[in-house]
Design a protein around this motif. Structure first.
Motif, PDB file in Angstrom:
ATOM      1  N   PHE A  86      38.760 -13.208   8.106  1.00 38.17           N
ATOM      2  CA  PHE A  86      39.437 -12.256   8.990  1.00 38.17           C
ATOM      3  C   PHE A  86      39.451 -10.825   8.443  1.00 38.17           C
ATOM      4  N   SER A  87      39.067 -10.673   7.159  1.00 42.12           N
ATOM      5  CA  SER A  87      38.878  -9.322   6.623  1.00 42.12           C
ATOM      6  C   SER A  87      37.580  -9.322   5.828  1.00 42.12           C
ATOM      7  N   ASN A  88      36.959  -8.156   5.698  1.00 43.04           N
ATOM      8  CA  ASN A  88      35.704  -8.124   4.941  1.00 43.04           C
ATOM      9  C   ASN A  88      35.993  -7.815   3.469  1.00 43.04           C
ATOM     10  N   CYS A  89      34.976  -7.963   2.627  1.00 40.14           N
ATOM     11  CA  CYS A  89      35.179  -7.716   1.190  1.00 40.14           C
ATOM     12  C   CYS A  89      33.863  -7.325   0.535  1.00 40.14           C
ATOM     13  N   CYS A  90      33.980  -6.593  -0.584  1.00 38.43           N
ATOM     14  CA  CYS A  90      32.790  -6.023  -1.230  1.00 38.43           C
ATOM     15  C   CYS A  90      32.141  -6.985  -2.226  1.00 38.43           C
ATOM     16  N   TYR A  95      39.623  -6.856  -7.504  1.00 33.53           N
ATOM     17  CA  TYR A  95      40.236  -8.014  -6.842  1.00 33.53           C
ATOM     18  C   TYR A  95      39.209  -9.075  -6.456  1.00 33.53           C
ATOM     19  N   CYS A  96      38.082  -8.625  -5.891  1.00 34.43           N
ATOM     20  CA  CYS A  96      37.041  -9.596  -5.509  1.00 34.43           C
ATOM     21  C   CYS A  96      36.605 -10.424  -6.718  1.00 34.43           C
ATOM     22  N   CYS A  97      36.470  -9.755  -7.872  1.00 33.41           N
ATOM     23  CA  CYS A  97      36.022 -10.462  -9.086  1.00 33.41           C
ATOM     24  C   CYS A  97      37.056 -11.468  -9.579  1.00 33.41           C
ATOM     25  N   ARG A  98      38.275 -11.348  -9.122  1.00 33.58           N
ATOM     26  CA  ARG A  98      39.332 -12.286  -9.504  1.00 33.58           C
ATOM     27  C   ARG A  98      39.635 -13.283  -8.385  1.00 33.58           C
ATOM     28  N   GLY A  99      38.817 -13.283  -7.380  1.00 34.68           N
ATOM     29  CA  GLY A  99      38.980 -14.253  -6.286  1.00 34.68           C
ATOM     30  C   GLY A  99      40.010 -13.843  -5.253  1.00 34.68           C
ATOM     31  N   THR A 101      39.932 -11.965  -2.647  1.00 34.64           N
ATOM     32  CA  THR A 101      39.069 -11.220  -1.722  1.00 34.64           C
ATOM     33  C   THR A 101      39.858 -10.589  -0.574  1.00 34.64           C
ATOM     34  N   SER A 102      41.067 -11.106  -0.321  1.00 33.39           N
ATOM     35  CA  SER A 102      41.895 -10.540   0.750  1.00 33.39           C
ATOM     36  C   SER A 102      42.544  -9.215   0.350  1.00 33.39           C
ATOM     37  N   ARG A 103      42.416  -8.854  -0.922  1.00 35.39           N
ATOM     38  CA  ARG A 103      42.944  -7.557  -1.374  1.00 35.39           C
ATOM     39  C   ARG A 103      41.825  -6.670  -1.892  1.00 35.39           C
ATOM     40  N   CYS A 104      40.616  -6.897  -1.388  1.00 35.93           N
ATOM     41  CA  CYS A 104      39.451  -6.085  -1.773  1.00 35.93           C
ATOM     42  C   CYS A 104      39.769  -4.600  -1.597  1.00 35.93           C
ATOM     43  N   GLU A 105      39.335  -3.805  -2.590  1.00 36.94           N
ATOM     44  CA  GLU A 105      39.612  -2.359  -2.535  1.00 36.94           C
ATOM     45  C   GLU A 105      38.934  -1.694  -1.341  1.00 36.94           C
ATOM     46  N   LYS A 106      37.839  -2.308  -0.853  1.00 34.95           N
ATOM     47  CA  LYS A 106      37.148  -1.740   0.317  1.00 34.95           C
ATOM     48  C   LYS A 106      37.383  -2.580   1.567  1.00 34.95           C
ATOM     49  N   GLY A 107      38.243  -3.598   1.447  1.00 33.61           N
ATOM     50  CA  GLY A 107      38.422  -4.554   2.546  1.00 33.61           C
ATOM     51  C   GLY A 107      39.163  -3.968   3.735  1.00 33.61           C
ATOM     52  N   GLN A 108      38.792  -4.430   4.922  1.00 30.21           N
ATOM     53  CA  GLN A 108      39.471  -4.019   6.151  1.00 30.21           C
ATOM     54  C   GLN A 108      39.687  -5.256   7.012  1.00 30.21           C
ATOM     55  N   LEU A 109      40.786  -5.243   7.747  1.00 28.00           N
ATOM     56  CA  LEU A 109      41.063  -6.353   8.678  1.00 28.00           C
ATOM     57  C   LEU A 109      40.314  -6.104   9.984  1.00 28.00           C
ATOM     58  N   PHE A 110      39.667  -7.122  10.495  1.00 26.67           N
ATOM     59  CA  PHE A 110      39.037  -6.986  11.809  1.00 26.67           C
ATOM     60  C   PHE A 110      40.130  -6.820  12.877  1.00 26.67           C
ATOM     61  N   GLY A 111      39.817  -6.010  13.876  1.00 26.71           N
ATOM     62  CA  GLY A 111      40.764  -5.818  14.977  1.00 26.71           C
ATOM     63  C   GLY A 111      41.927  -4.923  14.596  1.00 26.71           C
ATOM     64  N   CYS A 112      41.702  -4.041  13.648  1.00 24.17           N
ATOM     65  CA  CYS A 112      42.783  -3.168  13.185  1.00 24.17           C
ATOM     66  C   CYS A 112      42.241  -1.758  12.966  1.00 24.17           C
ATOM     67  N   PRO A 316      42.897 -15.350   0.624  1.00 26.11           N
ATOM     68  CA  PRO A 316      41.555 -14.836   0.317  1.00 26.11           C
ATOM     69  C   PRO A 316      40.482 -15.785   0.877  1.00 26.11           C
ATOM     70  N   VAL A 317      40.267 -15.666   2.191  1.00 25.88           N
ATOM     71  CA  VAL A 317      39.427 -16.654   2.896  1.00 25.88           C
ATOM     72  C   VAL A 317      38.053 -16.830   2.248  1.00 25.88           C
ATOM     73  N   ARG A 318      37.409 -15.709   1.923  1.00 26.52           N
ATOM     74  CA  ARG A 318      36.039 -15.797   1.417  1.00 26.52           C
ATOM     75  C   ARG A 318      35.974 -16.689   0.158  1.00 26.52           C
ATOM     76  N   GLN A 319      36.993 -16.595  -0.692  1.00 30.23           N
ATOM     77  CA  GLN A 319      37.013 -17.419  -1.909  1.00 30.23           C
ATOM     78  C   GLN A 319      37.407 -18.864  -1.584  1.00 30.23           C
ATOM     79  N   ILE A 320      38.391 -19.037  -0.694  1.00 27.92           N
ATOM     80  CA  ILE A 320      38.901 -20.374  -0.359  1.00 27.92           C
ATOM     81  C   ILE A 320      37.848 -21.211   0.383  1.00 27.92           C
ATOM     82  N   LEU A 321      36.896 -20.534   1.062  1.00 28.85           N
ATOM     83  CA  LEU A 321      35.849 -21.266   1.784  1.00 28.85           C
ATOM     84  C   LEU A 321      35.038 -22.181   0.871  1.00 28.85           C
TER      85      LEU A 321
END
Ligand code: ZN
Ligand code: ZN
Length: 369
Positions: A86-90, A95-99, A101-112, A316-321
């Motif tokens: 539901f949000s993108n990540c770099c 944060y991405c390197c620590r799993g 991914t929902s708090r990615c410094e470049k992350g944005q929520l879709f539909g927002c 952090p959906v991308r990691q939990i997948l």
């Protein structure tokens, strides 16, 4: 293309808008097959999430086919069947390197989109996905479109909630195994009591996840009978919030102690209050419901005297997948049971009304073309 757009609180509109274009070389345009309507879309719909731009395309859950690809996108090609968190990540920040991914410094929520900044959502025929290589995930064979859609948010979020609860309890169980011989022969979660507060899509997914992770005794609380029935099919013992006394009942089962873990999947003060009261001393309150309150229903003194363990936050959906895709492939649950409504994008306005008012026994709405 058609898209469901935000206009003002309690008003969305199906509009014809331009098909999105590649803006950066790391973008992908996805042709949407299925998009979802989620409890957190209601925070936008009701105006709880303030400052959303008029004409923002709604929705953060979508799966589909890669339709167009930026020149710097790796590991994806046109025609790939993909789902999006539901949000993108770099994929490479702190944060991405620590799993996380929902708090990615470049992350944005879709539909927002706020003041022109942000990204449109997936309740449309096409959607632009920035940072696509590190965001989109190819869907393995054997996972249907509808189940893939559930992986974009609710299934991963429910799993994250259950896993957080169990992880926080782990030190107590290993201590118990060390000092009580009879526990060494038992499965890890044989004797724990888990309670799920709220049987919406995320609560139901957290029930399935807790059982998949080894929990044997799980109770589910809600006031809607149909939802309690799905909870029962997934393996929980239902407790009706109004017709029964959940706190009494859980105390009865646990020698007056309370639950070891409460999974709170609503996101308001009364559910958090109930969750706290259901919990035994040193139990874990794993709260996943997005909560717009600015206070807790319990105070620091209550928390101290309960040795409270409280954990919350955006999944952090991308990691939990990496865990939920094998979970889905295990075919242990029919997750699609929660999808009560398949509707068309053109029915967008009606769909929001049905979902918001919980009409027509609605649990989860998905849009298909
Ligand atoms: Zn969602
Ligand atoms: Zn990042």
């Amino acid at each position: 293309m058609q898209a469901i757009t935000f206009q003002q609180p309690y008003k969305v509109l199906v509009k014809t808008v331009p098909i999105p274009k590649i803006l950066q070389d790391t973008d992908v345009i996805v042709k949407v097959c299925v998009s979802g309507l989620c409890g957190s879309d209601l925070h936008v719909y009701r105006g709880d999430e303030v400052g959303i731009d008029k004409d923002t395309i709604m929705g953060h859950e979508f799966m589909g086919i890669v339709n167009e690809i930026g020149s710097n996108v790796k590991d994806l090609k046109v025609g790939d069947r993909v789902l999006s968190p539901f949000s993108n990540c770099c994929g490479e920040c702190f944060y991405c390197c620590r799993g996380i991914t929902s708090r990615c410094e470049k992350g944005q929520l879709f539909g927002c989109l706020k003041n022109g900044y942000g990204i449109h959502g997936g309740q449309a025929e096409y959607v632009r996905v920035p940072l696509a290589s590190s965001t989109l995930v190819k869907i393995p064979e054997g996972i249907s479109d509808n189940t893939a859609l559930l992986l974009c948010d609710v299934l991963c979020t429910g799993y994250f909630c259950a896993e957080n609860g169990l992880n926080e309890l782990a030190p107590q169980i290993s201590y118990l195994k060390q000092y009580k011989l009879e526990y060494q022969k038992k499965d890890e979660y044989d004797d724990i009591v888990v309670v799920v507060v709220g049987c919406g899509p995320v609560g139901l997914m957290s029930i399935a996840s807790a059982i998949y992770l080894g929990v044997k005794t799980i109770y589910s609380i809600d006031s809607i009978q149909e939802r309690l029935e799905i909870a029962k099919e997934f393996g929980a013992t239902p407790i009706h919030l109004i017709d029964e006394n959940p706190i009494e009942k859980i105390k009865e089962i646990t020698n007056g102690r309370g639950a070891d873990i409460v999974l709170e999947a609503v996101g308001n003060l009364s559910s958090l209050d109930l969750s706290f009261k259901l919990l035994r001393p040193a139990g874990v309150l794993s709260s996943i419901g997005l909560n717009h309150s600015n206070t807790f229903p319990f105070n620091p003194n209550d928390g101290y005297h309960k040795n409270l363990k409280y954990i919350s936050g955006r999944c952090p959906v991308r990691q939990i997948l990496t865990k939920t895709i094998p979970f889905v492939l295990s075919k242990k649950f029919n997750f699609e049971k929660i999808i009560t409504h398949e509707m068309k994008l053109s029915d967008g306005e009606k769909a929001y009304e049905i979902f918001e008012k919980k009409l027509d026994k609605c649990v989860k709405v998905v849009f298909k073309k």
